[in-house]
Write a protein that holds these residues in place. Structure first.
Motif, PDB file in Angstrom:
ATOM      1  N   GLN A  78       0.862  -1.186   0.000  1.00 36.87           N
ATOM      2  CA  GLN A  78       0.000   0.000   0.000  1.00 36.87           C
ATOM      3  C   GLN A  78       0.900   1.238   0.000  1.00 36.87           C
ATOM      4  O   GLN A  78       1.938   1.253   0.641  1.00 36.87           O
ATOM      5  CB  GLN A  78      -0.933   0.012   1.213  1.00 36.87           C
ATOM      6  CG  GLN A  78      -0.227   0.125   2.562  1.00 36.87           C
ATOM      7  CD  GLN A  78      -1.188   0.191   3.742  1.00 36.87           C
ATOM      8  OE1 GLN A  78      -2.155  -0.563   3.813  1.00 36.87           O
ATOM      9  NE2 GLN A  78      -0.932   1.115   4.667  1.00 36.87           N
ATOM     10  N   ILE A 100       7.764   1.761  -5.913  1.00 36.77           N
ATOM     11  CA  ILE A 100       7.383   0.347  -5.914  1.00 36.77           C
ATOM     12  C   ILE A 100       8.609  -0.542  -6.079  1.00 36.77           C
ATOM     13  O   ILE A 100       8.710  -1.606  -5.451  1.00 36.77           O
ATOM     14  CB  ILE A 100       6.339   0.076  -7.018  1.00 36.77           C
ATOM     15  CG1 ILE A 100       5.011   0.754  -6.669  1.00 36.77           C
ATOM     16  CG2 ILE A 100       6.133  -1.421  -7.227  1.00 36.77           C
ATOM     17  CD1 ILE A 100       4.438   0.383  -5.309  1.00 36.77           C
ATOM     18  N   LEU A 117      -0.062  -5.211  -5.911  1.00 34.52           N
ATOM     19  CA  LEU A 117      -0.073  -3.767  -5.762  1.00 34.52           C
ATOM     20  C   LEU A 117      -1.510  -3.269  -5.636  1.00 34.52           C
ATOM     21  O   LEU A 117      -2.469  -4.000  -5.908  1.00 34.52           O
ATOM     22  CB  LEU A 117       0.618  -3.108  -6.955  1.00 34.52           C
ATOM     23  CG  LEU A 117       2.011  -3.662  -7.290  1.00 34.52           C
ATOM     24  CD1 LEU A 117       2.575  -2.978  -8.525  1.00 34.52           C
ATOM     25  CD2 LEU A 117       2.946  -3.513  -6.113  1.00 34.52           C
ATOM     26  N   GLN A 118      -1.685  -2.021  -5.245  1.00 32.36           N
ATOM     27  CA  GLN A 118      -3.021  -1.475  -5.026  1.00 32.36           C
ATOM     28  C   GLN A 118      -3.691  -1.118  -6.357  1.00 32.36           C
ATOM     29  O   GLN A 118      -3.051  -1.024  -7.400  1.00 32.36           O
ATOM     30  CB  GLN A 118      -2.942  -0.241  -4.134  1.00 32.36           C
ATOM     31  CG  GLN A 118      -2.185   0.919  -4.747  1.00 32.36           C
ATOM     32  CD  GLN A 118      -1.768   1.960  -3.725  1.00 32.36           C
ATOM     33  OE1 GLN A 118      -1.651   1.687  -2.539  1.00 32.36           O
ATOM     34  NE2 GLN A 118      -1.532   3.181  -4.177  1.00 32.36           N
ATOM     35  N   TRP A 121      -2.397   1.587  -9.468  1.00 33.70           N
ATOM     36  CA  TRP A 121      -1.260   2.012  -8.649  1.00 33.70           C
ATOM     37  C   TRP A 121      -0.373   3.048  -9.315  1.00 33.70           C
ATOM     38  O   TRP A 121       0.385   3.740  -8.635  1.00 33.70           O
ATOM     39  CB  TRP A 121      -0.423   0.799  -8.227  1.00 33.70           C
ATOM     40  CG  TRP A 121       0.405   0.154  -9.306  1.00 33.70           C
ATOM     41  CD1 TRP A 121       0.033  -0.884 -10.106  1.00 33.70           C
ATOM     42  CD2 TRP A 121       1.752   0.471  -9.684  1.00 33.70           C
ATOM     43  NE1 TRP A 121       1.052  -1.233 -10.959  1.00 33.70           N
ATOM     44  CE2 TRP A 121       2.125  -0.410 -10.715  1.00 33.70           C
ATOM     45  CE3 TRP A 121       2.691   1.408  -9.246  1.00 33.70           C
ATOM     46  CZ2 TRP A 121       3.377  -0.392 -11.326  1.00 33.70           C
ATOM     47  CZ3 TRP A 121       3.944   1.446  -9.850  1.00 33.70           C
ATOM     48  CH2 TRP A 121       4.275   0.548 -10.874  1.00 33.70           C
ATOM     49  N   SER A 164      -0.481  -6.542 -11.001  1.00 35.88           N
ATOM     50  CA  SER A 164      -0.309  -5.120 -11.289  1.00 35.88           C
ATOM     51  C   SER A 164      -1.620  -4.512 -11.795  1.00 35.88           C
ATOM     52  O   SER A 164      -1.938  -4.602 -12.982  1.00 35.88           O
ATOM     53  CB  SER A 164       0.796  -4.938 -12.340  1.00 35.88           C
ATOM     54  OG  SER A 164       0.872  -3.595 -12.771  1.00 35.88           O
ATOM     55  N   PRO A 256      -7.296  -5.783  -4.595  1.00 36.16           N
ATOM     56  CA  PRO A 256      -6.677  -4.451  -4.619  1.00 36.16           C
ATOM     57  C   PRO A 256      -7.737  -3.363  -4.696  1.00 36.16           C
ATOM     58  O   PRO A 256      -8.652  -3.425  -5.515  1.00 36.16           O
ATOM     59  CB  PRO A 256      -5.822  -4.496  -5.892  1.00 36.16           C
ATOM     60  CG  PRO A 256      -6.478  -5.513  -6.761  1.00 36.16           C
ATOM     61  CD  PRO A 256      -7.098  -6.522  -5.847  1.00 36.16           C
ATOM     62  N   ARG A 288      -5.076   1.585  -0.860  1.00 38.45           N
ATOM     63  CA  ARG A 288      -4.080   2.663  -0.906  1.00 38.45           C
ATOM     64  C   ARG A 288      -4.207   3.551   0.322  1.00 38.45           C
ATOM     65  O   ARG A 288      -5.159   3.421   1.107  1.00 38.45           O
ATOM     66  CB  ARG A 288      -4.176   3.468  -2.201  1.00 38.45           C
ATOM     67  CG  ARG A 288      -5.387   4.348  -2.357  1.00 38.45           C
ATOM     68  CD  ARG A 288      -5.226   5.304  -3.554  1.00 38.45           C
ATOM     69  NE  ARG A 288      -4.986   4.603  -4.796  1.00 38.45           N
ATOM     70  CZ  ARG A 288      -4.471   5.173  -5.894  1.00 38.45           C
ATOM     71  NH1 ARG A 288      -4.126   6.454  -5.886  1.00 38.45           N
ATOM     72  NH2 ARG A 288      -4.291   4.486  -7.003  1.00 38.45           N
ATOM     73  N   ASP A 335       2.818   4.292   4.120  1.00 35.59           N
ATOM     74  CA  ASP A 335       3.122   3.264   3.135  1.00 35.59           C
ATOM     75  C   ASP A 335       3.514   1.986   3.876  1.00 35.59           C
ATOM     76  O   ASP A 335       4.032   2.041   4.999  1.00 35.59           O
ATOM     77  CB  ASP A 335       4.291   3.699   2.256  1.00 35.59           C
ATOM     78  CG  ASP A 335       3.925   4.817   1.292  1.00 35.59           C
ATOM     79  OD1 ASP A 335       2.812   5.366   1.407  1.00 35.59           O
ATOM     80  OD2 ASP A 335       4.761   5.153   0.435  1.00 35.59           O
TER      81      ASP A 335
END
Length: 384
Positions: A78, A100, A117-118, A121, A164, A256, A288, A335
């Motif tokens: 995040q 990232i 990943l969020q 992203w 992703s 996500p 996020r 984060d």
């Protein structure tokens, strides 16, 4: 700390409850204890240097006579956006890629096999604004766009699968935009993509201005480390969405998201965890973090004043297991990287114990749902 925001539920409880009481609270809230992972000192040092939270937890399964443990480590990332939303598109993307890359490097140090990943992203979550430019300029090919190529390099370098989520531009079908998750194998090959099935039309979530419901169904991806699926954001509110990924064989379902506190925070700890229980699988909720400011005011025509901010994305990413246990969440304001060690044998073990799928009566619901979606449906109501 962001104004008016607490760091996490866990921090609040640990600050105010005595240890003896806290132990019972954790059991009631989170089920069976997850063990803390002994993460490498180099990873912990790097997370401090790079200024993100690092947590690690492990789920246990019973030892079996005929099957070896099927242990996999997942990493949930995040993060905030790094540059103002009116910065040049290329600079925003480059800054996020660097961020990232730093976090994925630490995930690799921790032995992670699959990273998720969020949602969207590579960009601000600008779908509140209803403006087309510059936001549609973040859209790119799922198969060979710059973000996919970037993730392919990371996957090959660290021998891990990467999920992703991006804003996809489908140039072969009229430049249509989609909210898409690209799944990249640890070999660096694109295994495939899956599109967001359910699109919100609530509050400032004006996403249907940009893309509509996905058309890829409920794909499950066979990776070297297990069968995974991606239930993007708003799909977590739909139990049948989770169910279909599970029916197609998913052992881990990633979720996500980009969701704000005032709207959904009471639901967040419940939905992915309920899905793990109901579907005998692991679920991973990634949200996020941060508050994103937009130059132009926007409104959802709900009587409220026009505003520049969507609200606070509250992070709190976590992993839930089929036995009802779950990890603590990441921070609401920082984060973070959450590392979770899963033994996928737990999925079948809990299935054998509770047998929700065996007792599911899917044929009953299939017949009744087939009737319910017909225009001339007559609800089955008994009256005097």
């Amino acid at each position: 700390m962001a104004a008016g925001e607490v760091s996490s539920l866990e921090d609040c409880l640990e600050e105010h409850l005595p240890p003896a009481v806290l132990q019972h609270v954790w059991r009631m809230l989170y089920g069976k204890d997850t063990r803390k992972l002994d993460l490498p000192k180099s990873a912990l040092t790097a997370s401090l240097e790079k200024d993100f939270q690092l947590k690690g937890f492990g789920f246990e399964a019973a030892i079996e006579q005929l099957r070896q443990p099927r242990v996999v480590r997942v990493g949930l990332i995040q993060n905030k956006i790094l540059l103002p939303t009116d910065s040049p598109v290329s600079e925003q993307v480059a800054a996020l890629q660097k961020r990232i890359a730093d976090i994925v490097e630490v995930a690799a140090m921790c032995g992670v096999n699959i990273v998720c990943l969020q949602e969207a992203w590579t960009m601000p979550f600008a779908f509140c604004t209803r403006e087309k430019l510059p936001w549609t300029e973040f859209a790119e090919s799922a198969e060979d766009g710059q973000t996919t190529r970037f993730c392919q390099e990371l996957a090959r370098k660290y021998n891990l699968v990467i999920v992703s989520p991006i804003l996809e531009r489908d140039e072969f079908h009229g430049d249509t935009l989609w909210n898409t998750a690209v799944v990249i194998s640890n070999s660096g090959k694109v295994l495939g993509k899956t599109r967001k099935n359910h699109i919100p039309r609530v509050g400032d979530f004006n996403e249907s201005t940009y893309y509509m419901e996905g058309n890829t169904g409920h794909k499950v991806f066979q990776t070297q480390f297990g069968r995974i699926a991606v239930n993007i954001c708003f799909g977590r509110h739909h139990p049948l969405n989770w169910l279909m990924y599970s029916i197609n064989g998913a052992e881990i379902i990633f979720n996500p998201c980009a969701t704000v506190g005032a709207l959904s925070e009471p639901m967040w700890p419940i939905e992915a965890r309920n899905a793990a229980i109901a579907n005998h699988c692991f679920t991973c909720g990634i949200n996020r973090v941060g508050t994103e400011h937009f130059k132009n005011e926007f409104t959802s025509a709900d009587g409220q004043k026009a505003h520049h901010e969507f609200g606070h994305f509250y992070g709190s990413s976590y992993v839930a297991a089929p036995d009802g246990s779950r990890t603590p969440g990441l921070s609401r304001i920082e984060d973070g990287l959450l590392v979770a060690e899963l033994d996928l044998n737990l999925c079948r073990q809990i299935n054998d114990k509770w047998a929700f799928k065996m007792t599911g009566r899917y044929e009953l619901y299939a017949d009744e749902l087939a009737e319910a979606v017909q225009p001339n449906f007559d609800p089955y109501i008994v009256t005097e």
